[in-house]
Design an enzyme around this catalytic site. Structure first.
Site, PDB file in Angstrom:
ATOM      1  N   ASN A  29       0.816  -1.219   0.000  1.00  0.00           N
ATOM      2  CA  ASN A  29       0.000   0.000   0.000  1.00  0.00           C
ATOM      3  C   ASN A  29       0.851   1.271   0.000  1.00  0.00           C
ATOM      4  O   ASN A  29       0.396   2.339   0.379  1.00  0.00           O
ATOM      5  CB  ASN A  29      -0.948   0.022   1.211  1.00  0.00           C
ATOM      6  CG  ASN A  29      -2.128   0.957   0.994  1.00  0.00           C
ATOM      7  OD1 ASN A  29      -2.675   0.998  -0.100  1.00  0.00           O
ATOM      8  ND2 ASN A  29      -2.500   1.713   2.001  1.00  0.00           N
ATOM      9  N   THR A  30       2.115   1.150  -0.459  1.00  0.00           N
ATOM     10  CA  THR A  30       2.981   2.339  -0.455  1.00  0.00           C
ATOM     11  C   THR A  30       2.786   3.149  -1.729  1.00  0.00           C
ATOM     12  O   THR A  30       3.338   4.235  -1.870  1.00  0.00           O
ATOM     13  CB  THR A  30       4.460   1.927  -0.344  1.00  0.00           C
ATOM     14  OG1 THR A  30       4.755   1.040  -1.415  1.00  0.00           O
ATOM     15  CG2 THR A  30       4.726   1.243   0.978  1.00  0.00           C
ATOM     16  N   GLN A  40      19.292  22.242  22.506  1.00  0.00           N
ATOM     17  CA  GLN A  40      18.782  23.393  21.749  1.00  0.00           C
ATOM     18  C   GLN A  40      19.793  23.845  20.702  1.00  0.00           C
ATOM     19  O   GLN A  40      19.428  24.191  19.586  1.00  0.00           O
ATOM     20  CB  GLN A  40      18.488  24.556  22.712  1.00  0.00           C
ATOM     21  CG  GLN A  40      17.226  24.363  23.530  1.00  0.00           C
ATOM     22  CD  GLN A  40      15.981  24.441  22.668  1.00  0.00           C
ATOM     23  OE1 GLN A  40      15.602  25.483  22.149  1.00  0.00           O
ATOM     24  NE2 GLN A  40      15.345  23.311  22.459  1.00  0.00           N
ATOM     25  N   GLU A  72      17.142  30.378  19.784  1.00  0.00           N
ATOM     26  CA  GLU A  72      17.294  30.758  18.384  1.00  0.00           C
ATOM     27  C   GLU A  72      18.723  30.932  17.871  1.00  0.00           C
ATOM     28  O   GLU A  72      18.988  30.641  16.713  1.00  0.00           O
ATOM     29  CB  GLU A  72      16.542  32.080  18.140  1.00  0.00           C
ATOM     30  CG  GLU A  72      15.061  31.956  18.351  1.00  0.00           C
ATOM     31  CD  GLU A  72      14.371  33.304  18.269  1.00  0.00           C
ATOM     32  OE1 GLU A  72      13.567  33.496  17.360  1.00  0.00           O
ATOM     33  OE2 GLU A  72      14.659  34.164  19.120  1.00  0.00           O
TER      34      GLU A  72
END
Length: 1331
Positions: free
Chosen positions: A266-267, A1196, A1263
């Site tokens: 089903n790929t 992070q 960030e």
């Protein structure tokens, strides 16, 4: 549910038998687990098998061999009906905090491999399935089994380190995160120094005990061995599933229903149904037909059953290779190599060989190799059985083969190779693993005995047309000639003329794809010459031997400081403490928004979006949708009782478009229905008619030409740039483009609005960074007071800036639906919808003019930035401002000017994204510095050093700071990365290698922390102490993987002097902490930490008299006493924050609290023929003051760096010429995977650093490290420069971001690139816009 009664499905899930009377063929295992069985540990990340969040383990009994096989699979693509007789294990089945946790769960958690935690259950299950098959894997096994699992938070290093502890080699001290290996000679002679602190201790881990795993259910063994298996039929609402037993039965079904697809993995059919809306009334599943799985060896080769999975085919070939002489297994080895690259482990485990061939994808990896290797297929129909060669004639068009509709492939013949025959498989893909190929090829050549005369040659390509193509003329030109320079030079010319792609070919990258055909043939040539020389057929001096890029992952270092000697053992601040929810993430117990159980009568909302970029809405017909089963209502702008638009910066953004649409993906209305499936069908039935408006604006150039901007346009200047440019030794003008970036948070936008039922009260559960904004937006939309809306946020599965503005609009629409229907309404976007609707990072065009002296000093620089904001203003003006505030990066340029313009275009509105303009701003600045270095012919690091801030300094907006720690980071990074030694080694490598080059770069950053809008820097907290001494903390920050709750726990523990086990944080809610500010700008811990500290200090103060009275008492006794003394055990803490501001008229201000500094050195190895690269090593030195939690902070840094690496080298958003987003999921949009991790990834936290401006002397870290990913971009640019100099090109050159393999390869300007005739722009319509 169908009226017809089908068979009963029987499957075991986590050891329990589950029977399903009405199994619907359209139901996937994922929705069955989550909705029917309430097993929500398995997550939905993309729905297309591309992210691995839904990985489970499937086990089956094989009666033929009497063995049990275990394999990982994507639950989102696994039809429930396919699982009859199978056992499924989910993350809940291997361990939980209530019983015992499994070693895999424990190690990923304790090695800090989980941040937001949304991808963690999938990672755990991929690793678990590997260990069930191989309890002592190699590091290669681990990286391969994790290749199909994406993570957007960690950067993968801690996940690999946690899993690595299962390896045999893990007993080496380096694998334990240790720095000094006992094997390295230099350490043996030194004095023993103080042991460095580690992020985790491997010796604490539970051992892996295979005897403790769930057993395979004996009932399923009996079922599988039953002598008379029966055909199975399942009837669904729209689809019937038939699973025959014999080949004869399969052929009969196929004859009666030639259009019905055969489904094994089903790929292929699965994504077609899900994403393209394909509907198949009947599906035939031949997975129980034994003939399709038989393997038969003959003297000529091997017949492999067409139903065998790609994993089984690879295993079979790997088993056969050592049994035969090397010359017989050329084709086998080429296939093994290609099977290692194709898809992910989860896909290969279920996708079948026959399915892969017959789906005939234009860029199929296997078909070119099978065709070049003269393979054939055996097919059967009711008429005949025949053998069909896999050749040029087999592939007739896109997704079409020569086979008749009723024919079934039974098996595939893979022949042995002969002496003097060589077969190779080569490919290039946007990402090294789990990625469709750009161009892929199979090549075979056969020589006459002991000579270089070519007797036969076959070359097939994928990705060069609508189907697999054969280079017929090229082969003809080589056949019968000697394999030498002359023959091949002629062949390149023929190949170029033979395989032509029109300039607007689907998929784009036309010049690159054409050059790859030549490069890959050249690689094949080098390989063949090497072989002929080994066989002594030729004695010529050979060009270099092309070795593959390095891929071995080395142990990495993470260095941080010990806590002070006098710090109490109970005080957790400064220690590497595991994320407080890491175990819950790893066991699947952590609750995300969509894991909240369904409320009685709950409805699901699906949005209907615009298909035009710039048009009037002339009609909206909802009648057909309302007729469909399950559809309850359609919500339009007319249903909104309050504000119909959100205002920002004097512009308005409509919640639902009323009269006009301004981008593809703008929300027009929403359908609510009893299930997600019904709501989706309802949405598909809505008809919107449009009248196109003239001249949509898509690119920055369009916007500039039409002066389409959002006001205000900003400018900042120090000194006098115009005058200074007249006095310099040299002036250079350049520009660089930075593409956009999709947030790709693993958890898509999710929300649930629940009406309380009285007085307009509403509870909203939403995945957002700013609960207060949700509350405000919903209340204003419904025209009620804020106090009627309570917004709850437990945790987010990642956000990165993308869960603020658009989330408030989505939450408002969902709340209108809940208000109108008076029922709970859930809205969870699918990955494609999310990517289409929500926008991402702003694409930027940066232009500059720089004046410099011959000694390298930059005296003047003038920058102009253009930011593509999209159709609504969102936060774009603030992004433009932050771009200008970071214009100097770390350089003291006396005359500096920057201007920025926010362009209004007809694309989905772009928004905040980790870094908020800084990553775009600084790339332009650093590219300018690089160009100066190239003009002067000096190494770039010297120009950086000469111009860096030194001594007491002032920014261009008159903010005073000391760059001392920045300079420490720079020197430390040069030292730790052995910069000068490795720079010489890179030069030497480049002199010895023509087609592979190395590049190195070292990049600094100075990042301002906090919000320039002063009011956003405030925070509040509420701390309760209960009578048993336990503490409940709430604050205004939201937990999105950055570990804020963990750090708040540490702050509380230090301030109250109690262990963290007594402290709990449940959620962030507007009902407990009102008027909170958003979690962002790397300021969440700084602000909320101070508020929590303030609340704890107040409580500690209140307990003072009791402590003095009973100094030896326990914490619990003091609390008990305080209660009896009627002392309040609840306190609110508050932090005002500094009054930051920026005055743009005066061009001065104090927009930041302080700066976070970092320096990163990266080295890459680049394949100049294909543009592929590997990051060989990265060293980062970061000044983050005194880390509150080194494991969280290092996580992070690594995660942000990896996101930056994606931004600058990998991630590409593609829009059609009509403004429609092509890249709407992980199969088209590539974020970094395990294969993109630097092979050695070292992070050092600068020791002895202080920061008086933040809690406990720490610094904001979320960030800043993202920009350091650009060190890889500049290392690639350095490698490209070395390649260009071999082609006689010197001086500055253009390389836009992202530096994808395509851009890097074209910039190398190899002789093959130079052969490609350039397409004249304007003479054709490109496949994609250059945004």
């Amino acid at each position: 549910m169908s009226a017809k009664k089908g068979d009963t499905l029987c499957v075991f899930i986590n050891g329990k038998k589950v029977t399903e009377e009405h199994a619907d063929p359209e139901t996937m295992l994922l929705s069955f687990l989550r909705e029917r069985l309430r097993l929500t540990g398995t997550k939905s990340g993309c729905g297309g098998g591309g992210c691995g969040a839904c990985t489970v383990m499937v086990s089956r009994y094989q009666p033929a061999t009497r063995t049990i096989v275990h394999f990982s699979a994507n639950a989102c693509l696994m039809p429930l009906c396919q699982l009859h007789g199978a056992a499924v294990t989910t993350v809940e089945g291997i361990g939980s905090s209530k019983t015992r946790i499994h070693p895999v769960q424990e190690r990923i958690a304790k090695a800090h491999g989980s941040q937001c935690g949304f991808c963690t259950p999938g990672m755990v299950m991929s690793m678990y399935a590997l260990l069930r098959n191989n309890p002592q894997p190699t590091i290669e096994d681990i990286t391969q089994s994790l290749a199909g699992n994406l993570c957007r938070c960690t950067g993968y290093r801690p996940i690999v380190d946690g899993c690595r502890t299962f390896c045999q080699e893990a007993n080496c001290c380096q694998a334990n995160g240790g720095t000094n290996c006992c094997l390295s000679a230099e350490n043996s002679t030194k004095e023993p120094e103080e042991e460095k602190p580690q992020l985790f201790d491997k010796d604490e881990f539970l051992p892996l005990d295979p005897t403790q795993e769930l057993i395979f259910p004996p009932e399923l063994i009996l079922m599988a061995e039953a002598s008379n298996p029966q055909r199975l039929t399942f009837y669904g609402e729209r689809m019937t599933w038939v699973s025959p037993i014999s080949l004869e039965e399969l052929v009969q079904l196929r004859t009666r229903h030639p259009g019905a697809p055969l489904v094994i993995g089903n790929t292929n059919i699965g994504p077609d149904i899900k994403f393209k809306g394909a509907l198949h009334p009947l599906v035939i599943s031949p997975s129980r037909v034994k003939d399709l799985f038989e393997v038969c060896q003959t003297p000529e080769g091997v017949w492999v059953g067409a139903g065998c999975s790609l994993t089984e085919v690879r295993f079979l070939l790997e088993k056969m290779v050592p049994q035969f002489p090397e010359e017989k297994t050329e084709l086998f080895r080429a296939l093994i190599q290609q099977l290692g690259n194709l898809g992910s482990q989860q896909i290969r485990n279920v996708a079948s060989l026959g399915g892969n061939i017959v789906s005939a994808y234009p860029n199929s990896d296997l078909n070119p190799v099978l065709a070049a290797g003269s393979c054939k297929v055996s097919v059967v129909s009711s008429e005949e059985k025949r053998e069909v060669p896999l050749n040029q004639a087999f592939f007739v068009g896109f997704g079409k083969t020569i086979l008749k509709p009723e024919e079934v492939i039974v098996s595939v013949f893979i022949p042995f190779s002969r002496k003097g025959e060589f077969v190779r498989a080569l490919r290039q893909a946007p990402r090294k693993e789990a990625s469709f190929a750009t161009v892929t090829t199979g090549m075979r050549v056969y020589f006459s005995k002991d000579s270089r005369m070519v007797q036969d040659v076959s070359i097939y390509f994928g990705g060069m047309g609508p189907t697999t193509v054969h280079a017929t003329k090229t082969c003809k030109g080589i056949m019968g000639r000697p394999w030498d320079e002359e023959t091949l030079s002629r062949a390149y010319g023929v190949l170029l003329d033979e395989l032509v792609l029109p300039p607007s070919a689907p998929g784009g990258k036309v010049d690159f794809r054409r050059s790859l055909t030549l490069s890959l043939l050249f690689k094949f040539n080098l390989d063949v010459l090497q072989k002929l020389k080994e066989m002594s057929v030729i004695t010529d001096e050979l060009p270099e031997k092309l070795l593959p890029l390095p891929r071995d992952i080395h142990p990495s270092l993470q260095e941080f400081q010990h806590v002070p000697k006098n710090q109490s053992d109970q005080d957790p601040v400064g220690r590497p403490m595991m994320h407080r929810s890491a175990i819950s993430h790893a066991t699947g117990e952590a609750v995300y928004c969509d894991d909240i159980p369904r409320v009685d009568g709950e409805l699901f909302l699906v949005l209907v979006t615009s298909s035009r970029a710039h048009a009037k809405i002339t009609g909206l017909d909802v009648s057909e949708a309302l007729q469909l089963p399950g559809v309850v209502d359609v919500i339009t702008a007319k249903d909104i009782p309050g504000k119909k638009a959100r205002a920002m910066f004097g512009y308005e953004e409509e919640l639902l478009a009323m009269n006009e649409v301004s981008c593809v993906g703008q929300m027009v209305c929403a359908v609510v229905a009893d299930t997600k499936l019904h709501a989706k069908r309802g949405a598909a039935a809505i008809k919107i008619s449009y009248e196109d408006l003239p001249d949509p604006v898509f690119t920055i150039e369009d916007a500039v030409e039409k002066s389409s901007f959002f006001e205000p346009l900003r400018m900042i200047e120090r000194g006098n740039v115009t005058e200074a440019l007249k006095t310099v030794d040299g002036v250079y003008e350049g520009e660089i483009r930075i593409g956009g970036q999709e947030h790709f948070y693993m958890e898509t936008q999710s929300m649930l609005a629940v009406p309380v039922g009285e007085e307009m009260e509403l509870n909203v559960y939403v995945s957002t960074q700013w609960p207060t904004l949700m509350q405000v937006a919903i209340a204003e939309t419904l025209d009620i007071q804020y106090n009627r809306v309570t917004c709850h946020v437990k945790r987010l599965g990642g956000a990165f800036g993308g869960k603020v503005i658009k989330t408030s609009i989505l939450a408002s629409i969902t709340s209108v639906a809940a208000w109108k229907t008076n029922r709970a309404v859930r809205c969870v976007l699918e990955r494609g919808e999310d990517m289409l609707i929500t926008g991402g990072r702003h694409p930027v065009l940066g232009k500059y003019k720089v004046g410099f002296m011959n000694d390298g000093r930059i005296v003047a620089a003038d920058f102009q930035y253009y930011v593509n904001a999209g159709c609504a203003v969102d936060e774009s003006v603030l992004v433009s401002e932050k771009i200008l505030l970071h214009l100097d990066n770390t350089y003291n340029i006396p005359n500096l000017r920057g201007r920025s313009a926010t362009c209004r275009t007809n694309l989905p509105s772009n928004t905040a994204f980790r870094g908020f303009g800084v990553p775009q701003s600084l790339l332009v600045v650093e590219n300018m510095v690089n160009d100066v270095a190239m003009v002067l012919g000096r190494p770039a690091y010297q120009i950086r050093e000469i111009n860096m801030y030194k001594g007491p300094s002032v920014t261009h907006y008159k903010f005073e700071f000391s760059p001392e720690n920045l300079l420490h980071c720079w020197e430390e990074c040069k030292l730790r990365s052995e910069y000068s030694v490795r720079l010489r080694a890179v030069d030497q490598f480049n002199q010895l290698n023509r087609w592979k080059k190395r590049g190195m770069s070292i990049i600094p950053i100075k990042h301002g922390i906090a919000f320039a809008e002063g009011f956003l820097n405030q925070a509040a907290a509420l701390v309760h102490i209960y009578k048993d001494g336990s503490v409940l903390v709430t604050h205004g920050g939201t937990e999105m993987g950055q570990g804020i709750h963990t750090k708040m726990q540490q702050v509380t523990s230090r301030e109250l002097g109690i262990p963290t086990t007594k402290i709990y944080i449940s959620e962030t809610s507007t009902g407990t902490v009102p008027n909170s500010c958003l979690s962002g700008a790397s300021f969440g811990t700084d602000a909320n930490g101070m508020a929590v500290k303030n609340a704890c200090e107040i409580l500690y103060q209140r307990l003072e008299p009791i402590r003095l009275k009973n100094p030896k008492g326990s914490w619990e006794s003091w609390v008990q006493e305080a209660f009896l003394d009627k002392i309040s055990l609840s306190a609110t803490g508050f932090f005002r924050g500094k009054d930051l501001y920026m005055d743009w008229d005066k061009m001065e201000g104090q927009p930041y609290f302080y700066f976070t500094y970092g320096v990163c050195c990266s080295e890459v190895e680049l394949d100049c023929l294909t543009g592929d690269y590997r990051t060989v090593r990265t060293d980062i030195v970061f000044d983050i003051g005194r880390s509150l939690n080194p494991s969280v902070d290092i996580g992070q840094i690594e995660g942000a760096f990896t996101q930056g690496l994606g931004l600058y080298t990998l991630e590409e958003l593609k829009f059609s010429p009509s403004g429609f987003l092509y890249t709407r999921g992980p199969s088209q949009y590539k974020i970094p995977a395990v294969c993109d991790m630097p092979l050695q990834f070292n992070v050092y936290l600068l020791p002895d650093s202080d920061n008086p401006h933040a809690i406990y002397s720490s610094k904001g870290i979320g960030e800043p490290a993202l920009f350091l990913g650009s060190s890889v971009f500049f290392a690639i640019k350095d490698a490209v420069a070395a390649a260009r100099s071999d082609s006689g090109l010197a001086g500055p050159f253009s390389l836009d971001s992202p530096a994808t393999p395509e851009k890097a390869c074209l910039a190398c300007a190899s002789p093959f690139i130079q052969k490609i005739p350039a397409s004249r722009s304007g003479s054709f319509k490109p496949w994609a816009l250059n945004i």
